[in-house]
Design a protein around this motif. Sequence first.
Motif, PDB file in Angstrom:
ATOM      1  N   LYS A   1      12.285   8.825   3.086  1.00 49.14           N
ATOM      2  CA  LYS A   1      10.662   8.411   3.095  1.00 49.14           C
ATOM      3  C   LYS A   1      10.519   7.778   1.637  1.00 49.14           C
ATOM      4  CE  LYS A   1       8.960   9.797   6.963  1.00 49.14           C
ATOM      5  NZ  LYS A   1       8.355   8.888   7.935  1.00 49.14           N
ATOM      6  N   ILE A   2      11.065   7.938   0.489  1.00 53.10           N
ATOM      7  CA  ILE A   2      10.673   7.765  -0.645  1.00 53.10           C
ATOM      8  C   ILE A   2      11.700   6.552  -1.325  1.00 53.10           C
ATOM      9  CG2 ILE A   2       9.722   9.767  -1.359  1.00 53.10           C
ATOM     10  CD1 ILE A   2      12.148  10.686  -3.092  1.00 53.10           C
TER      11      ILE A   2
ATOM     12  N   ARG B   1       4.625   6.888  -3.574  1.00 53.08           N
ATOM     13  CA  ARG B   1       3.828   5.999  -3.017  1.00 53.08           C
ATOM     14  C   ARG B   1       2.852   5.604  -4.096  1.00 53.08           C
ATOM     15  NH1 ARG B   1       1.691   8.230   1.267  1.00 53.08           N
ATOM     16  NH2 ARG B   1       3.268   7.961   2.423  1.00 53.08           N
TER      17      ARG B   1
ATOM     18  N   PRO C   1       6.362  12.245  -1.181  1.00 47.72           N
ATOM     19  CA  PRO C   1       6.225  11.028  -0.618  1.00 47.72           C
ATOM     20  C   PRO C   1       4.942  10.365  -1.187  1.00 47.72           C
ATOM     21  CG  PRO C   1       6.792  12.282   1.185  1.00 47.72           C
ATOM     22  CD  PRO C   1       6.570  13.408   0.061  1.00 47.72           C
TER      23      PRO C   1
END
Length: 241
Positions: A150-151, A239, A235
């Motif tokens: 996700k990151i 973001r 995450p």
Amino acid sequence: MPRFVALWIYLSATPLFGLTATLVVYLLANAAYTRLDSAPWANPVLWSVVVLACGLVATGVDYPTYFAGAQFIHFLLGPAVVALAWPLWQRRAELKARFGRVLLAALLGGVAAAASAVALGWAVGLPHDVVVSLAPKSVTAPVAMGISEKIGGIPALSAVFAVLTGMIGALTGKYLFDALRIGTDAGGFAARGFALGTIAHGIGAARALHVNADAGAYAGLALGLQVVLAALLMPLVFRLF
């Protein structure tokens, strides 16, 4: 062809090989661990990994063939983690009274673990995706892989970092706690276990549970909190930044 060689070729190509090899090696490593008075450096998980890896390389057995049998043990990881809830349930009143402090400690410990790893990776000039892969190193490997994806990290690399972190934590935790003069009374074991679960996830929790029931309970709690906090917050942080 000698019978032994024929038998080896047959066994190495069947699921029975991975399952049997894993059980035999771990039981021997655990017996040595017990005879050595549970010395941290004799951790049976560490030596099982070393012996099995060397054995696979020496015999030329590929990993998929080995895992075809070892997957039956891998499946039991889920129930084993769930079983950590039992010592927590036994201490539910104590945990309820300390919940605010425990949650704050888990948050600060997780931030320190992730931030220090990322800062060190950045300081030595590692590539960006490798630095990002270091962030979830103190979360149990399956969750670390999902977070890494996700990151913008490399999931497989995050799994390696997570396993190495767990091993190092289980091996060095006792010596570090002794150096910091953290006691071995009920409160001291709770602190030791929580610290191990925070930084060294499942491997650290297993070590803590083997040493003391209070340490194991708090290690299991820390492990669970890190999974939830890291999955929710990491995450979002990456973001934003």
